[in-house]
Design a protein around this motif. Structure first.
Motif, PDB file in Angstrom:
ATOM      1  N   LEU A  58      -4.995  -8.281   7.093  1.00 47.83           N
ATOM      2  CA  LEU A  58      -3.777  -7.538   7.401  1.00 47.83           C
ATOM      3  C   LEU A  58      -4.112  -6.096   7.770  1.00 47.83           C
ATOM      4  O   LEU A  58      -4.990  -5.479   7.165  1.00 47.83           O
ATOM      5  CB  LEU A  58      -2.835  -7.539   6.196  1.00 47.83           C
ATOM      6  N   ASP A  59      -3.386  -5.557   8.765  1.00 49.28           N
ATOM      7  CA  ASP A  59      -3.572  -4.135   9.056  1.00 49.28           C
ATOM      8  C   ASP A  59      -2.706  -3.313   8.098  1.00 49.28           C
ATOM      9  O   ASP A  59      -1.967  -3.858   7.273  1.00 49.28           O
ATOM     10  CB  ASP A  59      -3.253  -3.820  10.522  1.00 49.28           C
ATOM     11  N   GLU A  60      -2.782  -2.004   8.200  1.00 43.14           N
ATOM     12  CA  GLU A  60      -2.099  -1.137   7.238  1.00 43.14           C
ATOM     13  C   GLU A  60      -0.583  -1.326   7.279  1.00 43.14           C
ATOM     14  O   GLU A  60       0.083  -1.336   6.236  1.00 43.14           O
ATOM     15  CB  GLU A  60      -2.452   0.328   7.502  1.00 43.14           C
ATOM     16  N   ASP A  61      -0.027  -1.473   8.478  1.00 46.73           N
ATOM     17  CA  ASP A  61       1.419  -1.681   8.582  1.00 46.73           C
ATOM     18  C   ASP A  61       1.837  -2.988   7.913  1.00 46.73           C
ATOM     19  O   ASP A  61       2.870  -3.050   7.234  1.00 46.73           O
ATOM     20  CB  ASP A  61       1.854  -1.691  10.051  1.00 46.73           C
ATOM     21  N   GLN A  62       1.050  -4.033   8.103  1.00 42.89           N
ATOM     22  CA  GLN A  62       1.369  -5.323   7.493  1.00 42.89           C
ATOM     23  C   GLN A  62       1.250  -5.264   5.972  1.00 42.89           C
ATOM     24  O   GLN A  62       2.063  -5.851   5.254  1.00 42.89           O
ATOM     25  CB  GLN A  62       0.445  -6.410   8.049  1.00 42.89           C
ATOM     26  N   ARG A  63       0.262  -4.550   5.488  1.00 43.10           N
ATOM     27  CA  ARG A  63       0.112  -4.418   4.035  1.00 43.10           C
ATOM     28  C   ARG A  63       1.313  -3.686   3.433  1.00 43.10           C
ATOM     29  O   ARG A  63       1.837  -4.087   2.387  1.00 43.10           O
ATOM     30  CB  ARG A  63      -1.182  -3.671   3.707  1.00 43.10           C
ATOM     31  N   GLY A  64       1.737  -2.612   4.096  1.00 40.51           N
ATOM     32  CA  GLY A  64       2.912  -1.891   3.617  1.00 40.51           C
ATOM     33  C   GLY A  64       4.153  -2.763   3.638  1.00 40.51           C
ATOM     34  O   GLY A  64       4.956  -2.742   2.693  1.00 40.51           O
ATOM     35  N   GLU A  65       4.304  -3.545   4.708  1.00 37.78           N
ATOM     36  CA  GLU A  65       5.471  -4.424   4.806  1.00 37.78           C
ATOM     37  C   GLU A  65       5.437  -5.500   3.726  1.00 37.78           C
ATOM     38  O   GLU A  65       6.472  -5.811   3.114  1.00 37.78           O
ATOM     39  CB  GLU A  65       5.518  -5.071   6.189  1.00 37.78           C
ATOM     40  N   LEU A  66       4.264  -6.060   3.476  1.00 39.52           N
ATOM     41  CA  LEU A  66       4.165  -7.067   2.417  1.00 39.52           C
ATOM     42  C   LEU A  66       4.540  -6.458   1.067  1.00 39.52           C
ATOM     43  O   LEU A  66       5.252  -7.087   0.269  1.00 39.52           O
ATOM     44  CB  LEU A  66       2.753  -7.644   2.358  1.00 39.52           C
ATOM     45  N   SER A  67       4.097  -5.244   0.810  1.00 42.16           N
ATOM     46  CA  SER A  67       4.434  -4.597  -0.466  1.00 42.16           C
ATOM     47  C   SER A  67       5.940  -4.403  -0.593  1.00 42.16           C
ATOM     48  O   SER A  67       6.511  -4.583  -1.674  1.00 42.16           O
ATOM     49  CB  SER A  67       3.713  -3.249  -0.589  1.00 42.16           C
ATOM     50  N   ARG A  68       6.590  -4.034   0.500  1.00 39.07           N
ATOM     51  CA  ARG A  68       8.042  -3.828   0.454  1.00 39.07           C
ATOM     52  C   ARG A  68       8.777  -5.150   0.267  1.00 39.07           C
ATOM     53  O   ARG A  68       9.774  -5.223  -0.462  1.00 39.07           O
ATOM     54  CB  ARG A  68       8.504  -3.106   1.727  1.00 39.07           C
ATOM     55  N   GLN A  69       8.281  -6.204   0.922  1.00 39.13           N
ATOM     56  CA  GLN A  69       8.936  -7.501   0.782  1.00 39.13           C
ATOM     57  C   GLN A  69       8.699  -8.100  -0.604  1.00 39.13           C
ATOM     58  O   GLN A  69       9.582  -8.764  -1.157  1.00 39.13           O
ATOM     59  CB  GLN A  69       8.448  -8.458   1.875  1.00 39.13           C
ATOM     60  N   GLU A  70       7.535  -7.870  -1.180  1.00 41.57           N
ATOM     61  CA  GLU A  70       7.302  -8.354  -2.543  1.00 41.57           C
ATOM     62  C   GLU A  70       8.159  -7.575  -3.544  1.00 41.57           C
ATOM     63  O   GLU A  70       8.642  -8.141  -4.532  1.00 41.57           O
ATOM     64  CB  GLU A  70       5.818  -8.265  -2.897  1.00 41.57           C
ATOM     65  N   ALA A  71       8.366  -6.292  -3.289  1.00 37.84           N
ATOM     66  CA  ALA A  71       9.264  -5.513  -4.148  1.00 37.84           C
ATOM     67  C   ALA A  71      10.692  -6.040  -4.032  1.00 37.84           C
ATOM     68  O   ALA A  71      11.419  -6.127  -5.033  1.00 37.84           O
ATOM     69  CB  ALA A  71       9.205  -4.034  -3.769  1.00 37.84           C
ATOM     70  N   ALA A  72      11.099  -6.407  -2.818  1.00 36.25           N
ATOM     71  CA  ALA A  72      12.438  -6.976  -2.624  1.00 36.25           C
ATOM     72  C   ALA A  72      12.562  -8.320  -3.330  1.00 36.25           C
ATOM     73  O   ALA A  72      13.605  -8.633  -3.923  1.00 36.25           O
ATOM     74  CB  ALA A  72      12.729  -7.133  -1.129  1.00 36.25           C
ATOM     75  N   ALA A  73      11.504  -9.124  -3.284  1.00 37.51           N
ATOM     76  CA  ALA A  73      11.529 -10.419  -3.975  1.00 37.51           C
ATOM     77  C   ALA A  73      11.674 -10.225  -5.478  1.00 37.51           C
ATOM     78  O   ALA A  73      12.408 -10.964  -6.152  1.00 37.51           O
ATOM     79  CB  ALA A  73      10.258 -11.207  -3.660  1.00 37.51           C
TER      80      ALA A  73
END
Length: 296
Positions: A58-73
């Motif tokens: 994952l690139d940096e943008d994807q890692r940040g997005e995954l962190s935000r989506q896991e926080a939402a989950a």
């Protein structure tokens, strides 16, 4: 349900604490502030794929997005359990003398949980979360749990989920690299849930003492199953698809990831220690706790 002197003392103290320090998320969270570009939803090392080959891809943008989506989950799973808890607390009050401090604090907690659920829902919408509901299996399990659980299981479940959230959110509220909205929400939840945990422990102590050997073993299995489902709900397939990953592969990698298992165990440590101390974890049902990744 008759008033118990000790429970009345505990509930009265918690009522006073609630009066002194409670939050209104509609006012205390700045919902109009723009999100900070690039800020994570939770620390990268607390993401489920951290340290794996998938994470490296994952690139940096994807890692940040995954962190935000896991926080939402995690927020969505919080709403799911708080709704279950509120059902149980309503039954608790229904069977109580409403003039007691115990019943009135339970009503105070219900009001807290209503605000928390709304706060989590607004945070999911604000952050663009794609996970808004629990999995189908958790939804079905929640219906059963909410409908049939007695006091011991209700308050044990509350302790587990609230301690799990507390472990996660104490880190979040102190991490200045995260979204300010996430940090403030975490702060509110940590402060108010501390009272809920105290109330649940007081209630669980009496409820657990009323059960004999067979009843206790049934509760051990039930709470282990609940803990497994609740911990599993921290992740959701949509979080992985949001960054272009195959959800089945990503979940398998996450479940096998020793770093993620240590993260879950760290967040759940207080609940696991307390349950072990009072005998709520023990015997064959320990296998479910190990399967959940929160017990060695």
């Amino acid at each position: 349900m008759t008033a118990n002197t000790e429970s009345e003392r505990v509930a009265e103290r918690l009522q006073r604490s609630s009066a002194r320090l409670s939050y209104d998320p509609d006012v205390d969270v700045d919902w109009l502030a723009p999100l900070v570009d690039g800020a994570y939803g939770k620390a990268p090392e607390r993401c489920s794929l951290y340290g794996t080959e998938l994470w490296d891809r994952l690139d940096e943008d994807q890692r940040g997005e995954l962190s935000r989506q896991e926080a939402a989950a995690a927020a969505a799973s919080g709403i799911w359990f708080e709704l279950i808890l509120m059902q149980g607390l309503v039954r608790h009050v229904y069977n109580s003398d409403p003039t007691t401090h115990n019943a009135q604090y339970a009503l105070t907690e219900i009001a807290d949980e209503c605000r928390h659920s709304t706060m989590f829902a607004r945070s999911i919408a604000k952050s663009g979360g794609v996970v808004r509901r629990p999995s189908r299996s958790a939804h079905r399990a929640g219906k059963v749990f909410g409908a049939v659980c007695g006091p011991a299981l209700l308050f044990a479940g509350a302790i587990y989920v609230e301690e799990l959230a507390d472990g996660m959110q104490r880190e979040m509220m102190r991490d200045e690299s995260l979204q300010p909205m996430i940090r403030m929400i975490s702060r509110i939840h940590v402060i108010e849930e501390a009272r809920h945990i105290s109330f649940a422990k007081d209630e669980l102590g009496r409820a657990w003492a009323r059960h004999g050997r067979v009843g206790r073993e049934l509760i051990r299995w039930a709470i282990a199953g609940m803990a497994y489902v609740a911990t599993s709900e921290l992740l959701h397939p949509k979080a992985y698809t949001s960054v272009g990953l195959d959800p089945r592969e990503a979940r398998q990698v996450a479940d096998a990831n020793p770093h993620w298992r240590r993260t879950k165990a760290s967040w759940a440590a207080k609940a696991v220690e307390y349950f072990t101390e009072i005998g709520l974890i023990g015997g064959p049902s320990r296998r479910l706790w190990r399967r959940a990744g929160v017990l060695d």
